[in-house]
Design a protein around this motif. Structure first.
Motif, PDB file in Angstrom:
ATOM      1  N   ASN A   1       0.850  -1.189   0.000  1.00  0.00           N
ATOM      2  CA  ASN A   1       0.000   0.000   0.000  1.00  0.00           C
ATOM      3  C   ASN A   1       0.891   1.247   0.000  1.00  0.00           C
ATOM      4  N   PRO A   2       1.112   1.848  -1.172  1.00  0.00           N
ATOM      5  CA  PRO A   2       1.965   3.033  -1.255  1.00  0.00           C
ATOM      6  C   PRO A   2       1.435   4.236  -0.476  1.00  0.00           C
ATOM      7  N   GLN A   3       0.179   4.180  -0.057  1.00  0.00           N
ATOM      8  CA  GLN A   3      -0.421   5.272   0.707  1.00  0.00           C
ATOM      9  C   GLN A   3      -0.465   4.971   2.211  1.00  0.00           C
ATOM     10  N   ASN A   4       0.306   3.988   2.665  1.00  0.00           N
ATOM     11  CA  ASN A   4       0.345   3.643   4.080  1.00  0.00           C
ATOM     12  C   ASN A   4       1.064   4.769   4.823  1.00  0.00           C
ATOM     13  N   ALA A   5       0.284   5.600   5.516  1.00  0.00           N
ATOM     14  CA  ALA A   5       0.839   6.787   6.177  1.00  0.00           C
ATOM     15  C   ALA A   5       1.885   6.418   7.217  1.00  0.00           C
ATOM     16  N   ASP A   6       1.656   5.349   7.962  1.00  0.00           N
ATOM     17  CA  ASP A   6       2.637   4.942   8.971  1.00  0.00           C
ATOM     18  C   ASP A   6       3.957   4.548   8.331  1.00  0.00           C
ATOM     19  N   ALA A   7       3.880   3.777   7.252  1.00  0.00           N
ATOM     20  CA  ALA A   7       5.094   3.337   6.572  1.00  0.00           C
ATOM     21  C   ALA A   7       5.835   4.515   5.946  1.00  0.00           C
ATOM     22  N   LEU A   8       5.099   5.461   5.372  1.00  0.00           N
ATOM     23  CA  LEU A   8       5.736   6.654   4.799  1.00  0.00           C
ATOM     24  C   LEU A   8       6.483   7.437   5.870  1.00  0.00           C
ATOM     25  N   CYS A   9       5.850   7.604   7.014  1.00  0.00           N
ATOM     26  CA  CYS A   9       6.469   8.327   8.113  1.00  0.00           C
ATOM     27  C   CYS A   9       7.697   7.577   8.638  1.00  0.00           C
ATOM     28  N   LEU A  10       7.573   6.276   8.766  1.00  0.00           N
ATOM     29  CA  LEU A  10       8.704   5.477   9.242  1.00  0.00           C
ATOM     30  C   LEU A  10       9.885   5.544   8.272  1.00  0.00           C
ATOM     31  N   LYS A  11       9.587   5.539   6.988  1.00  0.00           N
ATOM     32  CA  LYS A  11      10.669   5.657   6.010  1.00  0.00           C
ATOM     33  C   LYS A  11      11.359   7.015   6.172  1.00  0.00           C
ATOM     34  N   GLY A  12      10.566   8.054   6.430  1.00  0.00           N
ATOM     35  CA  GLY A  12      11.143   9.363   6.703  1.00  0.00           C
ATOM     36  C   GLY A  12      12.015   9.350   7.941  1.00  0.00           C
ATOM     37  N   ARG A  13      11.593   8.621   8.967  1.00  0.00           N
ATOM     38  CA  ARG A  13      12.394   8.530  10.189  1.00  0.00           C
ATOM     39  C   ARG A  13      13.741   7.876   9.934  1.00  0.00           C
ATOM     40  N   ILE A  14      13.762   6.885   9.043  1.00  0.00           N
ATOM     41  CA  ILE A  14      15.046   6.248   8.711  1.00  0.00           C
ATOM     42  C   ILE A  14      15.985   7.282   8.101  1.00  0.00           C
ATOM     43  N   PHE A  15      15.485   8.048   7.145  1.00  0.00           N
ATOM     44  CA  PHE A  15      16.323   9.087   6.536  1.00  0.00           C
ATOM     45  C   PHE A  15      16.754  10.111   7.584  1.00  0.00           C
ATOM     46  N   PHE A  16      15.866  10.451   8.508  1.00  0.00           N
ATOM     47  CA  PHE A  16      16.208  11.407   9.563  1.00  0.00           C
ATOM     48  C   PHE A  16      17.345  10.862  10.423  1.00  0.00           C
ATOM     49  N   HIS A  17      17.251   9.590  10.812  1.00  0.00           N
ATOM     50  CA  HIS A  17      18.310   8.972  11.611  1.00  0.00           C
ATOM     51  C   HIS A  17      19.632   8.935  10.864  1.00  0.00           C
ATOM     52  N   ARG A  18      19.562   8.877   9.557  1.00  0.00           N
ATOM     53  CA  ARG A  18      20.780   8.874   8.733  1.00  0.00           C
ATOM     54  C   ARG A  18      21.235  10.288   8.389  1.00  0.00           C
ATOM     55  N   ARG A  19      20.573  11.281   9.013  1.00  0.00           N
ATOM     56  CA  ARG A  19      20.889  12.704   8.836  1.00  0.00           C
ATOM     57  C   ARG A  19      20.681  13.172   7.387  1.00  0.00           C
ATOM     58  N   GLN A  20      19.711  12.588   6.733  1.00  0.00           N
ATOM     59  CA  GLN A  20      19.320  12.982   5.377  1.00  0.00           C
ATOM     60  C   GLN A  20      17.959  13.670   5.477  1.00  0.00           C
ATOM     61  N   THR A  21      17.995  14.910   5.974  1.00  0.00           N
ATOM     62  CA  THR A  21      16.748  15.589   6.324  1.00  0.00           C
ATOM     63  C   THR A  21      15.862  15.910   5.123  1.00  0.00           C
ATOM     64  N   ASN A  22      16.450  16.248   4.000  1.00  0.00           N
ATOM     65  CA  ASN A  22      15.620  16.538   2.822  1.00  0.00           C
ATOM     66  C   ASN A  22      14.809  15.317   2.408  1.00  0.00           C
ATOM     67  N   GLN A  23      15.470  14.155   2.376  1.00  0.00           N
ATOM     68  CA  GLN A  23      14.757  12.929   2.020  1.00  0.00           C
ATOM     69  C   GLN A  23      13.733  12.570   3.100  1.00  0.00           C
ATOM     70  N   ALA A  24      14.068  12.828   4.359  1.00  0.00           N
ATOM     71  CA  ALA A  24      13.132  12.553   5.447  1.00  0.00           C
ATOM     72  C   ALA A  24      11.838  13.344   5.243  1.00  0.00           C
ATOM     73  N   LEU A  25      11.984  14.612   4.920  1.00  0.00           N
ATOM     74  CA  LEU A  25      10.801  15.447   4.689  1.00  0.00           C
ATOM     75  C   LEU A  25       9.999  14.986   3.485  1.00  0.00           C
ATOM     76  N   GLU A  26      10.694  14.526   2.437  1.00  0.00           N
ATOM     77  CA  GLU A  26      10.005  14.049   1.233  1.00  0.00           C
ATOM     78  C   GLU A  26       9.083  12.869   1.549  1.00  0.00           C
ATOM     79  N   TRP A  27       9.453  12.049   2.529  1.00  0.00           N
ATOM     80  CA  TRP A  27       8.623  10.894   2.897  1.00  0.00           C
ATOM     81  C   TRP A  27       7.615  11.235   3.977  1.00  0.00           C
ATOM     82  N   MET A  28       7.967  12.158   4.869  1.00  0.00           N
ATOM     83  CA  MET A  28       7.061  12.475   5.976  1.00  0.00           C
ATOM     84  C   MET A  28       5.911  13.387   5.555  1.00  0.00           C
TER      85      MET A  28
END
Length: 71
Positions: free
Chosen positions: A35-62
């Motif tokens: 489900n590409p519209q799974n809001a929880d999964a999208l947010c979690l993917k953003g959190r991974i980028f955030f933890h990796r200090r890739q804030t632009n990508q984190a925002l793109e997913w969140m």
């Protein structure tokens, strides 16, 4: 509660909290394939980028996650 009864989103969060980014990412990718519209999964993917200090990508997913949750 056995692992099969735990929602995959919760397992991904637990892996994130342990620092297992790769393990969490595998679960998240499976959720997004289902489900590409799974809001929880999208947010979690953003959190991974955030933890990796890739804030632009984190925002793109969140940001889409926030838009879905607003509806």
């Amino acid at each position: 509660m056995s692992n099969s009864q735990v929602p995959p989103e919760q397992i991904a969060v637990e892996r994130l909290s342990r620092g297992d980014m790769d393990g969490a990412a595998l679960i998240i990718e499976q959720l997004l394939e289902e489900n590409p519209q799974n809001a929880d999964a999208l947010c979690l993917k953003g959190r991974i980028f955030f933890h990796r200090r890739q804030t632009n990508q984190a925002l793109e997913w969140m940001e889409p996650s926030l838009a879905i949750n607003r509806d």
